[in-house]
Scaffold this motif. Structure first.
Motif, mmCIF file in Angstrom:
data_model
loop_
_atom_site.group_PDB
_atom_site.id
_atom_site.type_symbol
_atom_site.label_atom_id
_atom_site.label_comp_id
_atom_site.label_asym_id
_atom_site.label_seq_id
_atom_site.Cartn_x
_atom_site.Cartn_y
_atom_site.Cartn_z
ATOM 1 N N TYR A 52 37.643 45.738 53.228
ATOM 2 C CA TYR A 52 36.561 44.890 53.041
ATOM 3 C C TYR A 52 35.379 45.440 53.273
ATOM 4 O O TYR A 52 35.107 46.366 54.350
ATOM 5 C CB TYR A 52 36.892 43.694 53.966
ATOM 6 N N LEU A 75 38.090 37.174 58.832
ATOM 7 C CA LEU A 75 38.622 38.576 58.032
ATOM 8 C C LEU A 75 40.046 38.888 58.243
ATOM 9 O O LEU A 75 40.806 39.037 57.220
ATOM 10 C CB LEU A 75 37.612 39.660 58.070
ATOM 11 N N VAL A 80 42.514 40.974 55.605
ATOM 12 C CA VAL A 80 41.740 42.127 55.724
ATOM 13 C C VAL A 80 42.502 43.309 56.733
ATOM 14 O O VAL A 80 42.828 42.625 57.802
ATOM 15 C CB VAL A 80 40.383 42.191 55.864
ATOM 16 N N VAL A 338 37.485 43.856 48.728
ATOM 17 C CA VAL A 338 37.126 42.798 48.603
ATOM 18 C C VAL A 338 35.467 42.878 49.319
ATOM 19 O O VAL A 338 35.088 43.527 50.246
ATOM 20 C CB VAL A 338 37.525 41.363 49.621
ATOM 21 N N ASN A 340 31.884 41.885 50.524
ATOM 22 C CA ASN A 340 31.331 40.631 51.234
ATOM 23 C C ASN A 340 30.548 39.754 50.455
ATOM 24 O O ASN A 340 29.753 39.990 49.467
ATOM 25 C CB ASN A 340 30.400 41.094 52.702
#
Length: 467
Positions: A52, A75, A80, A338, A340
């Motif tokens: 992430y 997260l 994550v 991913v 943010n």
């Protein structure tokens, strides 16, 4: 060696660059190895990790480490494993771009941007991440510094010079200066500069316990430096190293655990826009498997800070196909990224040189990402590199539109079906190795996969099934 043209003209630089590239190519002779012999060390936790990216400046209204730390439990819950922080160092004022400048124009590798907080704040973030089972990697910019970096005055001989003057970075492919006017090029022919760079990289591992680095424009830095720095970091702890580069297979032997899947990203965008067909994915995968050593894997993405700022939001780049390609990048070989804000349907290009806070809303896509990221943790077929299973094509009678594959590791298997077109598709699955009873990852309903079965998919529809 890199940049041995300190006192020569650009024309001479072209020859030097060509020579360096030839030397680099010679190190790639055994890139078709089929064992882990020659692979850099890798932390055990990386085998099924996801990543992430955090832009600290834009991540919250406060734009600091404390605000990032507050979001770590969320997260973690989303699935994550690795939190990659964009550069956290002080930003150069000389030749600054925009109001706040680029975080990639650094004035001191061993201090923090005061806007983000103190060293104690950063250590608290790292400690909290580790307590949650998360890992922190820092964005590192080894090729160049800001024009008021402390080395400019202390060690001017550490910089590339043309006709006696420091220069912006030089593109190693073209031999021409880049347009990166806010940074000055470092000279890797200088052994003292190398030692200084290694010392700075060791600092954050020793002082704060960070878990590795994402290395900016890693192909602009010579391979022998990466071979030099990796064991020095691993003496402290086994780190995870991500190369922002794709054109250098030898990096998988001398330093890096993962590189950027730029070609796959561009392929996915082309399919979304209708300029490529789905079956072109196979030829790209085959080319990469021939090109890279057996243990390689790439970071697969639909967005990152460069793409979002310069080329377009997820919707601008992929339109209604966005979710389908997130599914593809989360289930093919590789580690999904991913960026943010994606979990809240980030729908704007975040400014690079200004304050431009993410509008978080209610995290509308969080469950979507959680389903994909936690599947990677649990299903060994999706694990990274040689720990996972190879994607095996499931042929159909509409391969130009429907992309279907299975992955298996030991008893774990997944089946992925994607309509990578803007029209409904009805396709017959052929071949074998996919039959059995599965659970749909998103609907949680049982699915019976049978030989020669017919599947009907809406435009850009996807199905992911696990046993």
């Amino acid at each position: 060696m890199k940049k041995s043209y300190l006192t020569v003209l650009i024309s001479t630089l072209l020859l030097t660059t060509a020579c360096r590239n030839t030397q680099t190519d010679q190190t790639e002779a055994s890139d078709t190895d089929t064992t882990m012999k020659g692979a850099p060390p890798a932390p055990d936790w990386a085998k099924n990790a996801t990543i992430y990216e955090v832009n600290t400046r834009q991540f919250s209204r406060d734009g600091n480490f404390k605000a990032v730390e507050a979001q770590l439990p969320r997260l973690k819950e989303m699935g994550v494993d690795i939190v990659w922080l964009m550069p956290i160092y002080p930003i150069s004022q000389k030749n600054r771009k925009g109001t706040l400048g680029s975080p990639y124009a650094i004035t001191d590798y061993k201090t923090l941007n005061p806007d983000y907080g103190t060293l104690a704040d950063f250590k608290s973030l790292v400690n909290r991440a580790h307590a949650l089972g998360l890992r922190i990697i820092l964005d590192w910019v080894p090729n160049h510094t800001g024009w008021d970096h402390i080395w400019i005055k202390q060690h001017p001989d550490w910089y590339t010079k043309i006709n006696g003057k420091m220069t912006v970075p030089i593109d190693p492919k073209s031999g021409k200066p880049t347009d990166w006017a806010d940074v000055a090029d470092l000279n890797y022919d200088n052994p003292d500069m190398r030692r200084g760079m290694i010392d700075a990289m060791q600092y954050w591992v020793k002082e704060c316990g960070i878990d590795g680095y994402r290395c900016d424009v890693a192909g602009f830095v010579p391979n022998d430096f990466w071979a030099e720095v990796r064991p020095q970091l691993d003496k402290i702890k086994t780190v995870f190293m991500l190369s922002e580069w794709e054109d250098e297979p030898a990096q998988f032997k001398n330093c890096f655990n993962m590189n950027y899947g730029w070609s796959m990203h561009n392929m996915m965008k082309a399919i979304a826009k209708g300029s490529h067909t789905a079956d072109k994915i196979d030829s790209l995968r085959e080319a990469n498997q021939k090109r890279f050593p057996a243990w390689y894997y790439q970071m697969l993405f639909t967005q990152n800070h460069d793409e979002n700022t310069h080329n377009g939001t997820l919707i601008e780049s992929f339109g209604p196909a966005a979710d389908a390609f997130i599914v593809l990048s989360s289930t093919l070989e590789g580690m999904p990224l991913v960026y943010n804000g994606m979990e809240s349907n980030l729908n704007k290009r975040l400014a690079f040189f200004e304050k431009d806070t993410i509008v978080w809303g209610n995290y509308a896509k969080s469950d979507f990402f959680k389903a994909l990221l936690t599947l990677k943790h649990r299903n060994r077929a999706l694990w990274n590199g040689m720990a996972g299973g190879k994607a095996v094509k499931i042929p159909t009678d509409h391969d130009d539109k429907v992309y279907a594959f299975s992955r298996q590791r030991d008893a774990d298997r997944i089946i992925v079906l994607l309509n990578l077109s803007d029209k409904p598709q009805t396709a017959r699955l052929t071949g074998d190795g996919y039959t059995g009873t599965y659970t749909d990852v998103f609907s949680h309903q049982p699915v019976e996969m049978k030989p020669e079965m017919i599947v009907t998919l809406k435009p850009w529809e996807y199905r992911v099934m696990t046993n």
